[in-house]
Each structure stands twice: as C-alpha cells, then as structure tokens.
Design a protein around this motif. Structure first.
Motif, PDB file in Angstrom:
ATOM      1  N   LYS A  51       0.843  -1.187   0.000  1.00 38.55           N
ATOM      2  CA  LYS A  51       0.000   0.000   0.000  1.00 38.55           C
ATOM      3  C   LYS A  51       0.880   1.239   0.000  1.00 38.55           C
ATOM      4  CE  LYS A  51      -4.331   1.570   2.051  1.00 38.55           C
ATOM      5  NZ  LYS A  51      -5.364   1.318   3.078  1.00 38.55           N
ATOM      6  N   GLY A  60      -4.621   6.300   1.297  1.00 39.37           N
ATOM      7  CA  GLY A  60      -3.982   5.687   0.158  1.00 39.37           C
ATOM      8  C   GLY A  60      -3.959   6.612  -1.047  1.00 39.37           C
ATOM      9  N   THR A  77      -1.335   1.804  -8.371  1.00 40.51           N
ATOM     10  CA  THR A  77      -2.130   1.527  -7.172  1.00 40.51           C
ATOM     11  C   THR A  77      -3.615   1.747  -7.424  1.00 40.51           C
ATOM     12  OG1 THR A  77      -1.813   3.779  -6.384  1.00 40.51           O
ATOM     13  CG2 THR A  77      -0.243   2.118  -5.631  1.00 40.51           C
ATOM     14  N   ASP A  80      -7.546   2.741  -2.946  1.00 35.74           N
ATOM     15  CA  ASP A  80      -7.079   2.929  -1.580  1.00 35.74           C
ATOM     16  C   ASP A  80      -5.559   2.843  -1.464  1.00 35.74           C
ATOM     17  OD1 ASP A  80      -6.772   0.260  -2.106  1.00 35.74           O
ATOM     18  OD2 ASP A  80      -7.667  -0.441  -0.232  1.00 35.74           O
ATOM     19  N   SER A  82      -3.623   0.444  -2.794  1.00 33.83           N
ATOM     20  CA  SER A  82      -3.104  -0.922  -2.767  1.00 33.83           C
ATOM     21  C   SER A  82      -2.511  -1.332  -4.117  1.00 33.83           C
ATOM     22  CB  SER A  82      -4.217  -1.898  -2.389  1.00 33.83           C
ATOM     23  OG  SER A  82      -4.722  -1.602  -1.099  1.00 33.83           O
ATOM     24  N   GLU A 117       4.395  -1.563   3.183  1.00 31.86           N
ATOM     25  CA  GLU A 117       3.636  -0.308   3.220  1.00 31.86           C
ATOM     26  C   GLU A 117       4.619   0.853   3.145  1.00 31.86           C
ATOM     27  OE1 GLU A 117      -0.068   0.275   5.631  1.00 31.86           O
ATOM     28  OE2 GLU A 117       1.213   1.708   6.691  1.00 31.86           O
TER      29      GLU A 117
END
Length: 818
Positions: A51, A60, A77, A80, A82, A117
């Motif tokens: 993320k 995000g 991505t 959000d 991800s 992350e």
C-alpha cells in the motif's frame, strides 16, 4: 560569541561522526527490507502486496506507480493505494512515485509471499517553498517535453493575491511566455497566442470561460483544485483542438479516511469545502462552493457610476468517487459557475457554465490502464443595456458533448505509450436580441448558428534511449465536419465578399454536411542530458483549431462570438518550434533555463475597420484571414530551497500579423507585418517568499510589461463642416508601460504564544490569516487609451488613459481547516 561558535562546531563534528558511523554500518550490514517470512522461504514466483500512503493525506494514493528497477514489472495503485504483483524471489529495488510527492527507492529482499507499506511525503517542504514543478528536484532536467510547467495549489498559496484569493491563472501569468493585455482582461496569452487559442480543461472537460470579474479571478476554486499543468511548448498528442497551449487542471477527490472541512473568509469572497468517505474504502464525496459579495466595496467609492455598479460571481464543484473493485474506479462530477457585472445603467453582462462529467478508470493489467470520459457542457452568455431606447439583451453560447477514450500502456520501465480517440460535438446557440422595458426601441432579432463534429485519433510514445537521450513522438489525426441546420450565403465570384454582392442562399437541414477539414498533427520532443544537471530540449508540433472566438476588443469578454470553421472560415493551423537549455546548480537549489520559440500561423482571423460583430449573420464580409508569427526568448531563474525562495522570469517576444487581400479593404497596413493588439515586447516578473517561523511568511510580487499596441488619431480634417479623424496604421502606437508591486504577510499558528499553540496542537483545527496590498504604489496603469475631444471643441481629440484599478487595494483573508 565564542561559546556559540564552539557549540556550532561541536554539533557539526558530532553530525559528521554520526554520518561516518552510519556509512560504515551500511557497508557491513544488509539494509534491505525483508518481504516474506524468513522461516518459510520459497523459490520461484511469489505474490507481493502493498500500500502506498500520502503522509499529509493519511490515506492511500490512487494511481501511484510502483516499479521494480531493471525489470519490466510496474503496477499502478488502486483507489485505496493498494497494489500487488508476482515476481521471482531475490534481491530487488522498488521505486515508488506519485505526482506531487517525493519519490522513494527501497532495496528489498523477497523470500516469499509478503507485503510492504510505504508513505510518500509532499514534494513541498514545511517551509512552503515556491516550486514550479511538482515532481523530482531535477525534473526540469530529466523531463522530455520542453515548455511544461506543473504546479499544485500548495505551491502557489504563498503568492500575493488580489482580494486574498489564491488563483490558478494569475500564478501562470508570473511565468515566462505567459501574460495578458492588462488588469481587467479575461484570459491569458501564451507565446504569442490569443486567449481563445488555449485549451482549458478541468478534469478533462473543456471550459470556454475560466475567468470571473473581468479576469481578476479564475473560475477554479483553489480549495477544490489539486494540481495543474501548462503545456506551452511541446503538447502531447492526446491534447488537441487549440494551437497555443493546454492548461490541464485536476480537481481533488474526496478524502478516503475522514470528513474534512476547509474554507476561507475574505473581504469580497468566501469559500467552503467538505470532503470525506460515504462508505469507507469504496465511496467518497467532495462538495465545494465559492461566492463573492463585492458590491459593498463598490459602495465605498466617491464615483457615483461605481456606486451604482455591481459585480459578483459564484462556482460550485460536486464530485462523487466510487471504487467498484481493486481495478475499477468511477468519478461523477458536476460543475456550475457564473458571473454578473453591471456598470451603472450603461451596460452589463452575465455568463453561466454547467458541466456534467463522468470518468471510468480501469486497470486492465499491470501495464495497461484505460480512461473513459463523457462530458455534457452548456455555456451561456448575455450582454445587456439596462435602460434607454437601446435597452436590450443579446444572448449566445454553446452546448457541447465530449467523449474521450485513452489508454496508457507501460511498455517497459523506459517506454510509455498513450493512445486513444476524441470526439467533441459543438452546437452553437442561436444569437438573439430581445428588448428590455417598454421604452426600448430594439426589434427582436435572431441570428442562426451552426453545429460541428470534431474527431481525432492519437498516439504518443515517450521513451528513454540510453542514459542521455529521451524522445517523445506523437501523431494526431483530426477531422472536422461543419453541419446544419444553417444558411450559407453565396457571393458573386467576380466581386468582393460584401453584403451587396450576395447572389444566393443555400439552406442546409439538420445534420447536413456543409464543409469538412482534416489533417495530421505530428508532435516531436527530444531531450539530451549532458550530465545530471544539464540538458538541452528541442520540440516541434503542428496543431489545428476548428472553433474560434471573434472579439472587437483586445481582451476576451464573456460575450465574444463563437465561430466554427465553415465554408468561409478555414481551420487555424500553427507550426510551433522551440529549443531550450536547462541547468541546475548547487544540488538543484537553483534552476536556470533559456528557451527560444517560433510560431507560424495560417488562417489567422482579424477584422476590417469599424466592424460590428453582434447580431451579424454575414461575418465573412467583415472578418479577414491572414498569417501570424510569434517569436521570442524566455529566461527563468528559480530558487527552490532555503528561507528565501522564488523566481525571476523574463520574456523578450514579438507577435505579428499580416493581412493581404485582393481588395483594398481586405489589406491592412499595406500588407506589412504589424504587431498584434496583445503584443508586449518585454515582460518581467519577480516572485518571492521569505519563510519566517513555521507556516508564517512574507511574500512579494513585482511585475513589469511593455505597453501593448493601439490605434491612434494622428490628425483631423474637415469636410463640409464635419471634422473627420485621421487614424494611424493598425497598432502603430503603444500605451504606457505597466508596473505593479504586491505585498502580503501570512500569520500562521506558529507565531502565537506558546501556551496558545499548545492548546491548539491537539486539535485538528488549523487557521492562517493573510493580509496584503495589491498595487502597493497605487499606480494608475493604463488598460487602454481613448481619444476625446476637449471641452473647448478644439480640432484634435486628446488621448486619455483608461485605468481599471488605479489605487492600492488591501486584502484580508482568514483560511481555516478542520
């Protein structure tokens, strides 16, 4: 003093020791981030998830790029933030990038299925430095296309403002190659182009009017605006329909984590924004509104005409974002904007824009992303005389549909392909004149307008060839159809195109094809890097424009006539060339660039003397077509780090027109080149910010421009007792030069007393107060010069200066967020 020096030296020595210690440790220890369970190592391909978050947004980041260095693996991505991809186990380097954020490079050791992350910081530091381009520090060196300026709202908040409003278009006018004809002038001119030659997009939707209150404000709400890009040199092939520049403005999307409220209270206008999740993780909203209440300021004037005048504007942004799944996102937005201006009982105008915008973005694969957009727009304008025998209102405008399909394909780490198709449908509104009041002597009248279809196919490929050479190759094919219903006048081919020479009329029904035009538009950009701090860039692009704005004045107004290419008005064609040298100094602390440009235009429109464009159903008898050229030098120096930041911009440029026809009234200035009415030979701006403590700052703005050209009365002569003025050649004289200084001061929470800061520290509420003075020296800069016969009825009329704002104007704005 010696104690202070000793303390500084001690800190420096300790810092050097720590740096040396870290360097040695980095050589002896493995600093790679471990992905996967080391107790369950795998071989072959594994799944990596992760993320990408924004530090400031705490949410995000959608459409951030994640690339694996020295491989063909790259992903974008989801809503959000991800992402996921499969890869063989081993050691790699991951690169995380997002527009407006600092890129991050992380070495990783992948031993199995796992996750990571990453948080990216804003490119702008806590010092609120003024930054022209919103990506890497050396982006001006590395980017392939020349003449591109990218800014975010955060990057222009520190600029001194008129009436306390942060403004997109005003900030652009401080850049080299961008200007306007003066205060009270709508629109902006880019490298010798007229205001209607700029393609202005808001979230991909065309705006026909992006100004409020005579150009003092733009129609972009700063709270709802995320970032914007101005292409004034090489335009990528996915943009078309205008020949001078592209202003691409991206609006914010609602916050995914929590509800935020932001706004500002000013002397003449206020704004409010609310954003947040509806269904956390899948649905979010944004609502923003702005309105003015400036009439009370006009009431303070000692001029009775100003007291009886009125000026106000409003705009509303609504946006709903729906995440369908990990690969698909839907945006639905509505934009409404309007303006009203009345000068005593003499004249006034109003305009309104309504836009519905639907965008579907889909990640088809790790490398291929699709963007589908459908837009319905409605632009209406009205000019009115409120009283007397001429009391009437004249209405015009355009309804339009847009459809766009664009694909973004990541061929490799060094090769990105963009391709797709465009469609725009223009339905010009019939021009109507309607009497106002019982005393009006105006007879109702209607002038029919036509429609048009504009189609385009495009492909653009940006590639890095080796370590030094970058190339952008683009090709756009445009096709335009002028369609009915419309009546086309036929003229005697042996005589000039005049009303008295009309021989017939051809009536075209709805949808009938009247005239078609088409052509290829090649786009080429080349960048060569001598080293990491120096590059040279060359570009050529050919552009076409099928919709024009006809105006009697030097500046655009909301009631200018829109005119499609048809039997008598060919498309405007421009060939644009530029070459520039870009150099950074002191670890990208200073940026220096020098660019030379040249533009050659065909089918450029100008007007016969004393033409009247309103309610004119035979414009071809009063409008001329000729050639145009623009050339110049742009110098730009920017300091982007430190307590003092800002830039110096200078433009040396000329914009000239040539009109040569078969008849004397179709030739201007004996066929010689003459300056366009917005030509300014020298333009200079100095924008700077001194950061004080925290978010407090002192800002100033200095602007100088050469006066623009005008026609002038050189002498008079008398015929049978009637005095006839003798005018100069077209644009043979110039108005006085323009000079203005603006100052502002922003008070942040950091300058409050310590105990009050502590009380506010735990709260989400943030507030700043900005005070400033626009036109500190109270200069009566000339917008134009008009000629008026003196009271003693002397023979020769005398020139008089017309000043829109000839006084120092104080500003006060309180901005808040919670």
């Amino acid at each position: 003093m010696n104690k202070r020096l000793h303390a500084v030296l001690t800190v420096l020595l300790l810092s050097l020791c720590l740096i040396f210690s870290f360097s040695v440790r980095a050589q002896t220890e493995d600093t790679r981030v471990l992905i996967g369970d080391p107790n369950k190592t795998s071989t072959g391909r594994v799944l990596v998830k992760g993320k990408v978050l924004g530090k400031e947004e705490r949410s995000g980041l959608f459409s951030a790029t994640v690339a694996v260095k020295n491989t063909n693996i790259g992903v974008i991505t989801t809503e959000d933030g991800s992402f996921e991809f499969t890869i063989n186990t081993g050691s790699y380097t991951l690169i995380f990038q997002f527009l407006g954020k600092q890129s991050k490079t992380i070495p990783v050791q992948i031993v199995g299925n796992g996750s990571i992350e990453v948080t990216l910081k804003d490119e702008v530091t806590a010092l609120q430095q003024v930054t022209i381009e919103a990506q890497g520090e050396d982006r001006n060196i590395a980017v392939i296309n020349a003449g591109v300026n990218q800014l975010s709202i955060k990057e222009i908040e520190s600029l001194p403002t008129f009436m306390g409003e942060v403004d997109v278009i005003s900030s652009l006018k401080a850049l080299p190659g961008v200007g306007s004809v003066g205060e009270g002038a709508s629109g902006f001119n880019v490298r010798g182009g007229r205001t209607d030659q700029n393609l202005i997009l808001q979230d991909g939707a065309i705006l026909f009017n992006a100004n409020h209150v005579l150009g003092f404000f733009s129609s972009f709400n700063p709270d709802a605006t995320d970032n914007f890009t101005l292409y004034k040199g090489n335009m990528p092939a996915n943009y078309g329909g205008r020949v001078s520049s592209v202003l691409d403005v991206n609006m914010k999307e609602g916050n995914t984590e929590r509800v935020n409220v932001k706004g500002g209270l000013g002397l003449v206008a206020s704004r409010l924004l609310a954003e947040g999740p509806i269904n956390k993780g899948s649905t979010r909203f944004l609502v923003a509104a702005r309105a003015s209440y400036s009439d009370w300021v006009l009431k303070q004037s000692k001029n009775i005409d100003v007291v009886n005048s009125s000026a106000r504007f409003h705009d509303v942004n609504l946006k709903l974002t729906q995440r369908i799944n990990a690969s698909n996102r839907l945006n639905l937005s509505y934009y409404k904007s309007g303006d009203y201006f009345k000068y005593t009982d003499e004249f006034g105008f109003r305009w309104n824009t309504d836009i519905f915008n639907l965008n579907w973005r889909s990640a088809i694969s790790d490398r291929l992303v699709s963007s589908t957009r459908v837009v319905k727009g409605d632009y209406r304008s009205q000019l009115f005389d409120p009283s007397g025998v001429d009391a009437a209102e004249v209405n015009n405008g355009v309804d339009y549909w847009q459809a766009n399909q664009t694909f973004y394909y990541n061929v490799s780490e060094k090769n990105n392909l963009t391709f797709g198709a465009d469609y725009v449908r223009y339905d010009l509104k019939d021009e109507t004149s309607t009497p106002l009041g019982d005393n009006s002597g105006i007879v109702p009248e209607t002038v029919d307008k036509e429609s048009g279809n504009e189609y385009a196919l495009f492909i653009n490929d940006e590639m890095e060839i080796g370590q030094r050479l970058g190339v952008s190759l683009g090709l756009r094919y445009a096709f335009f159809q002028n369609v009915g219903p419309y009546n086309v006048y036929q003229y005697d081919p042996t005589k000039p195109i005049l009303v008295e020479n009309i021989t017939d009329t051809i009536a075209y029904g709805k949808g009938d094809k009247i005239k078609s035009y088409s052509g290829l538009e090649p786009r080429i950009g080349v960048r060569y890097k001598f080293n990491e701090s120096t590059s040279v860039k060359l570009s050529f692009n050919r552009t076409q424009q099928f919709i024009h704005t006809l105006s009697n004045s030097a500046a655009a107004t909301p009631t200018d006539e829109l005119q499609l290419s048809n039997t008598y008005f060919k498309p405007l064609i421009s060939n644009n060339y530029s070459i520039g040298l870009f150099k950074n100094y002191a670890d990208n602390k200073y940026e220096l660039s020098a660019e030379v440009y040249y533009r050659a235009m065909d089918n450029l429109l100008d007007y016969k003397d004393f033409v009247d464009l309103l309610m004119n159903d035979h414009l071809e008898t009063d409008v001329l077509a000729g050639k145009g050229r623009a050339y110049g030098l742009e110098l730009f120096l920017k300091k982007s780090k430190g307590v003092l930041t800002g830039w110096l911009a200078y433009t040396l440029g000329r914009t000239e027109v040539q009109m040569v026809g078969d008849e004397p009234d179709e030739t201007i200035n004996d066929g010689e080149w003459y300056p366009a009415n917005f030509d300014r030979t020298h333009s200079f701006s100095f924008v700077s910010t001194v950061q004080l403590r925290g978010s407090s700052s002192f800002n100033w703005n200095i602007v100088y421009n050469t006066g623009r050209p005008i026609n002038a009365i050189e002498s008079n002569y008398r015929i049978d007792g009637t005095i006839i003025p003798d005018f100069s050649d077209r644009n043979a004289y110039r108005i006085p030069d323009y000079f203005r200084v603006d100052l502002s001061f922003t008070f942040g929470r950091d300058i409050l007393k310590a105990e009050l800061r502590d009380k506010l520290a735990d709260r989400r509420y943030k507030g700043t107060l900005t005070i400033g003075i626009y036109n500190v020296l109270a200069r009566k800069n000339a917008y134009s010069v008009f000629f008026k016969r003196p009271d003693d009825f002397g023979l020769l009329p005398r020139p008089h200066r017309l000043t829109v704002l000839g006084a120092a104007f104080p500003t006060l704005t309180y901005n808040f967020q919670f």
